[in-house]
Scaffold this motif. Structure first.
Motif, PDB file in Angstrom:
ATOM      1  N   PHE A 571      -4.443  -6.110  10.401  1.00  0.00           N
ATOM      2  CA  PHE A 571      -3.118  -5.487  10.284  1.00  0.00           C
ATOM      3  C   PHE A 571      -2.807  -5.167   8.817  1.00  0.00           C
ATOM      4  O   PHE A 571      -2.377  -4.048   8.491  1.00  0.00           O
ATOM      5  N   PRO A 584      -1.130   0.184  12.354  1.00  0.00           N
ATOM      6  CA  PRO A 584      -1.844  -1.071  12.621  1.00  0.00           C
ATOM      7  C   PRO A 584      -1.432  -1.757  13.915  1.00  0.00           C
ATOM      8  O   PRO A 584      -2.269  -2.326  14.609  1.00  0.00           O
ATOM      9  N   ILE A 585      -0.119  -1.694  14.246  1.00  0.00           N
ATOM     10  CA  ILE A 585       0.337  -2.308  15.504  1.00  0.00           C
ATOM     11  C   ILE A 585      -0.322  -1.607  16.692  1.00  0.00           C
ATOM     12  O   ILE A 585      -0.843  -2.254  17.611  1.00  0.00           O
ATOM     13  N   ILE A 588      -4.108  -2.391  16.942  1.00  0.00           N
ATOM     14  CA  ILE A 588      -4.375  -3.721  17.487  1.00  0.00           C
ATOM     15  C   ILE A 588      -4.175  -3.741  18.997  1.00  0.00           C
ATOM     16  O   ILE A 588      -4.986  -4.301  19.750  1.00  0.00           O
TER      17      ILE A 588
END
Length: 763
Positions: A571, A584-585, A588
């Motif tokens: 992240f 990044p969220i 993931i």
């Protein structure tokens, strides 16, 4: 063109100093291989492979100088005769006479309690091998040959050997053959896929050569590292698997961009510099993400994972360095020759020789300069028509595409709810191996004798009357349970400070029955008797069943730490790279969906027993214990490869002023063929491992191949463009309180003037 980022600087230097860059790489590989060969590999001991209570028990045995010999057994069995039959007794005597002649044999014993089966049709002849336990497998072949000769001369009887040395010998031979097969197949198959992807012999050969040289260097370095962090048996397989996958990927990303820039009219080294500043930087970021994922294995709480993690990190690092230095050096030197096929290379070589005679035949010039047939068939399209169609439809109805693809991934993940794990035992080896058939025969006649639990007891004097009474009570309580069998034996070290009590357990070593028997031993049999011994007495239980149980517990307790480390650092890296909290969220979440789907397929195939005939395995009702955590780290790293590569292209277009919707469609369409080629290489390499005979490596190959296929198709082709379309400019959202963050590595300033980027939402 500016070159503020590290990849651009490395590419520029390597292209200008190509001789130095290539010479340094060749020297690095040669020295690594030489060092690894010279020092050898130091493998993990039994105590180092165990965790929890089992590891403590192994350490007690080791620290006490407890001599554990390589125990072997020969079974004599008949379907029609009993042990009282003269022919049966004659066969047993023949075996005993032969074994007495063998210099490796000591402590020969038979005919005592527990060595004659309940149906009296089988008898065990047990003995120990002289010398060290660790080298017994290297000295067991003469014994196996002698027993095989006895089998031939004993028609109507089964005469077969099983034990630590013979089983380890057979297993090592099987693994070595499989590894050689994978090694021989991975390089040519990778080359053929790249040949189709590029349509040129030279362009296909460069990534393969670079990836394989990185693997060689990493194997050498891992051998050196094994003297500090002892090596697992699986480490070399992981290095080959990961090296061919990521090494080719990184070269592919770089090389494809260089060709695109050349096709766009950038001549000479300019195309190479632009590729270094864009795809080179994406490779650098991707490489660091994979390294973070691999580093997660160092927190798994077992030295097996530490070894595998270090091996994987070494090969990723070597591949990364090679891609950022040697690859631009080779591209700078080869220049336009990178597009040539075999015919063109041969023609150019002949023309170079004929230049000495000042002769340049026109037909040879034509052969040199005409594009390859495969190149003409492929054409010069920068975008994939198939993926263009899929991506366009996904972005036309993004909510529907995202909903359906997420539903499919969730359905694939559902079998994970029933996940059961176990370490492999000899029962899980291919039934075609003679050693497995022997194991099954012994287990059916003498349940638990080949997989006993070992209770280790340490005290001031473990031969005192108080301890002797405790051993008798252990035996009485154990046999009363009905799940622990004869022969229960006690062995004591020379110093009389440590005793080992062997308890044959019901079941098949690591199945549910054996696990319940172990639980009974640990919870019901041992504690009441231990309470009668001095308070400073130490005890711990080991053995294959205990090792599996404790390893499972370690994995469960350590998994949250590994997940938190990998997800947290990934992240942060993506946050710094793309300066967005949404990217990044989303990355993931998408990666976890692909990993979950791979887990589900793995459970459906191997635990539930589907496709056994097609894949050539026998289900043991479980997934190998170390695989889920290992798959998470590897798959998270590999899927980030694609994600970073695609998003870097999209971000580049957005930074040049293109609206997000258009940038997403254009970026994914132009990178789709590269991602497809990279995924095809990975799937092919992983499929080779799926064809091997050992069940854990087969599960590893299938799990990785399925995950990469899902990731490169459903995730990158449908879910990623659909969600990015739905989010629009919110993809680049960064709260004001994070504006202070530094820019990771600097941007590729490809043009003198850059249009202002579109506004993005701010907090």
């Amino acid at each position: 063109m500016g070159s503020r980022n590290l990849a651009a600087r490395a590419g520029r230097w390597s292209a200008k100093n190509w001789k130095t860059a290539i010479a340094l790489w060749v020297a690095f590989v040669a020295v690594s291989v030489a060092l690894g060969t010279a020092v050898g590999t130091h493998t993990l001991s039994a105590s180092e492979q165990a965790t929890g209570e089992a590891a403590r028990a192994e350490q007690l045995l080791g620290s006490a100088g407890f001599h554990t010999p390589a125990a072997e057994s020969v079974i004599v069995r008949s379907d029609s005769r009993t042990v009282a039959d003269p022919a049966f007794r004659s066969t047993v005597q023949s075996v005993l006479a032969k074994l007495r002649q063998m210099p490796q044999v000591t402590n020969l014993r038979t005919g005592v309690a527990g060595q004659i089966s309940k149906d009296r049709r089988a008898q065990l002849i047990e003995f120990d091998m002289k010398g060290k336990l660790d080298t017994a497998d290297e000295r067991v072949q003469p014994l196996l040959d002698s027993v095989a000769a006895l089998q031939k001369s004993s028609p109507g009887f089964t005469v077969a050997e099983f034990g630590f040395a013979s089983a380890t010998h057979e297993l090592s031979k099987t693994i070595d053959k499989d590894f050689q097969k994978a090694e021989k197949l991975s390089v040519p198959i990778t080359f053929l896929i790249l040949l189709f992807a590029f349509g040129a012999f030279v362009a296909a050969g460069v990534p393969v050569l670079l990836a394989f040289s990185a693997v060689l260097a990493s194997v050498g370095l891992s051998a050196v590292a094994s003297h500090v962090f002892h090596a697992s048996d699986a480490t070399q397989s992981v290095i080959l698997l990961m090296g061919m996958a990521v090494g080719v990927d990184y070269s592919l990303f770089y090389l494809k961009r260089e060709r695109e820039e050349r096709a766009a009219g950038h001549e000479g080294h300019e195309a190479l510099y632009r590729a270094a500043a864009t795809s080179g930087q994406a490779v650098l970021i991707s490489g660091f993400t994979v390294l973070i994922a691999m580093a997660g294995m160092l927190f798994a709480g077992t030295k097996i994972f530490t070894s595998i993690g270090i091996g994987a990190m070494l090969v990723v690092f070597c591949s990364l360095v090679g891609s950022l230095t040697v690859l631009p050096a080779l591209l700078g030197k080869l220049d336009r020759y990178i597009e040539r096929g075999v015919r063109q290379v041969l023609a150019a070589t002949v023309l170079r020789v004929m230049r000495l005679f000042k002769v340049q035949p026109g037909w040879l010039v034509w052969l040199r300069d005409t594009p390859t047939l495969l190149k003409r068939l492929k054409g010069d399209r920068a975008e994939s028509r198939v993926w263009g169609f899929v991506i366009t439809r996904s972005m036309r109805r993004p909510a529907l595409a995202a909903g359906i693809s997420t539903l499919v991934l969730v359905l694939l993940t559902l079998p994970v709810l029933g996940l059961h794990t176990k370490l492999l035992s000899f029962t899980d080896l291919p039934k075609s191996l003679s050693i497995v058939r022997t194991y099954d025969t012994i287990q059916s006649s003498f349940p638990g004798t080949q997989d006993p639990a070992h209770l280790v007891v340490r005290g001031d004097n473990v031969t005192s009357p108080r301890f002797a009474k405790a051993y008798a009570e252990f035996k009485k309580r154990a046999l009363a349970t009905g799940v622990i069998h004869q022969p229960i034996r006690v062995a004591v070290n020379k110093a009389k400070t440590v005793a080992r009590v062997d308890f044959p357990l019901a079941g098949q070593g690591q199945d549910a029955t054996a696990m319940r028997a172990l639980e009974t031993l640990r919870n019901d049999v041992i504690p009441p008797v231990l309470a009668t011994l001095p308070t400073d007495t130490e005890e711990a239980v080991t053995g294959d069943t205990a090792v599996t149980q404790d390893f499972n517990q370690t994995m469960k307790s350590r998994a949250p730490i590994v997940f938190a480390f990998v997800l947290g650092f990934a992240f942060l890296l993506l946050l710094l790279t793309f300066r967005s909290i949404v990217i990044p969220i989303k990355a993931i979440i998408l990666n976890l969906l692909s990993v979950g789907a791979a887990y589900g397929v793995l459970v459906w195939i191997f635990q539930d027993g589907h496709l056994q005939g097609l894949l050539g395995f026998h289900s043991n009702g479980a997934v190998v214990t170390w695989l889920p955590l290992f798959l998470f780290t590897v798959l998270f790293g590999l899927s980030m490869d694609y994600h970073v590569f695609i998003l870097s292209r999209v971000k580049e277009l957005v930074d040049h002023g293109m609206p997000t919707d258009q940038a997403v469609e254009r970026g994914i369409r132009t990178t789709a063929s590269t991602v497809t080629s990279a995924a095809a290489v990975m799937i092919a390499v992983f499929a080779i491992f799926a064809s091997l005979r050992t069940l854990d490596i087969k599960q590893l190959g299938v799990g990785l191949a399925v995950a990469v296929f899902i990731d490169a198709t459903l995730i990158r082709g449908v879910l990623l463009p659909a969600t990015m379309k739905l989010l629009g400019d919110w993809n680049w959202y960064l709260p004001r309180w994070l504006e202070w963050m530094p820019r990771f590595g600097g941007e590729a300033n490809l043009d003198e003037e850059r249009p202002e980027a579109p506004p993005v939402p701010v907090a």
